[in-house]
Design a protein around this motif. Sequence first.
Motif, short mmCIF file in Angstrom:
data_model
loop_
_atom_site.label_atom_id
_atom_site.label_comp_id
_atom_site.label_asym_id
_atom_site.label_seq_id
_atom_site.Cartn_x
_atom_site.Cartn_y
_atom_site.Cartn_z
N ARG A 16 -7.81 -4.68 4.13
CA ARG A 16 -8.11 -5.84 3.30
C ARG A 16 -7.76 -5.58 1.83
O ARG A 16 -7.36 -6.48 1.10
CB ARG A 16 -9.59 -6.21 3.41
N ALA A 17 -7.92 -4.34 1.40
CA ALA A 17 -7.63 -4.00 0.01
C ALA A 17 -6.16 -3.67 -0.23
O ALA A 17 -5.73 -3.53 -1.37
CB ALA A 17 -8.48 -2.82 -0.42
N GLY A 18 -5.40 -3.55 0.85
CA GLY A 18 -3.99 -3.20 0.70
C GLY A 18 -3.78 -1.77 0.26
O GLY A 18 -2.86 -1.47 -0.51
N THR A 19 -4.63 -0.88 0.71
CA THR A 19 -4.51 0.52 0.34
C THR A 19 -4.62 1.38 1.60
O THR A 19 -4.54 0.86 2.73
CB THR A 19 -5.57 0.91 -0.70
N THR A 20 -4.81 2.66 1.44
CA THR A 20 -4.86 3.57 2.58
C THR A 20 -6.28 4.02 2.87
O THR A 20 -7.17 3.97 2.01
CB THR A 20 -4.01 4.82 2.30
N VAL A 21 -6.49 4.45 4.11
CA VAL A 21 -7.79 4.99 4.50
C VAL A 21 -8.13 6.21 3.64
O VAL A 21 -9.28 6.41 3.23
CB VAL A 21 -7.79 5.36 6.00
#
Length: 311
Positions: A16-21
Amino acid sequence: MSPEHEAWSIGELAERAGTTVKTVRFYSDRGLLPEAGRSSGGHRRYGPEALERLRLIRSLRALDLPVPEVGRVLEHGDGLTAGLTDAIDGQLRVLGGQLTALRWREAALQLLRDTPAELRAERLRLVGALSAPPGTAALARFWRAALPVRLSRPLVAAVLEHAVPEPPADPSPAQVLAFAELHAIVTAPCGEGGRSGTVWTDRVRRPDVLYGGLFEAYALAVPEVTADRTPGRGAVLERFVAAHAEGRSEPDGPGFRRRLSALLTSATDPSVERYWALTTVFGPAGRTPTVGAAHAWMRAALAADVAAGSG
């Protein structure tokens, strides 16, 4: 489940944030992301507030704020209070220093680019010895070593104010070269340990009286130097000689003036004369003459007075 009660896994939050785990876990491990709870298997769960917090964190990091600073901002609630203002001010100071360093490097490169080939190696050595931007500690040590040990702090500060130029934030190539030469003078063998300029103060009994009087004489000499008048007798010379006589607790007279003139002449150091000439590069055109220029004028006035016959 309604949006306000959603609970996402670490992977869902990252998507949802457009980033990585990895990024989510990094901030979560540092306590920057609020957890909505844990799954039955003990896995972290996050709600919408974590998504908003993550977006704020990424915005702050986009400003190049270090993670610890981000944490301090977040401690102030929504991050839009005094905490953010303090962080921005701090980052602006950091960037200001970086920009100044870049401007010094740019000016140094321009200097070397435009330097004739036969001088390039020497100037590269000079400029390479400077930090970017350069500090003034070595220059201050040079002058402190040249001053009488018992000189009061206010007068030491006054000397340093006149003698140590402040490196400009946006230097010209000429200013880079001048500061590099200043640095070379004060760090040369015996530079930071003092030079022969201390000879004319080694018998001073009252250093504050001497230097206080010299500053008065310098103030009187400024119009003479500015107008390029020929050094000679007058109020400037009388105050200059009186400062030396009072500082040494000796009476003024022809004999004293001859000895003082000889002492000042023998103590003249070409490197220090060069130092004073270089400091003019850091002031605006038409600025007040340097203390060095005023002292040279008064020394010449004393020599002329002695040659003409004091009294």
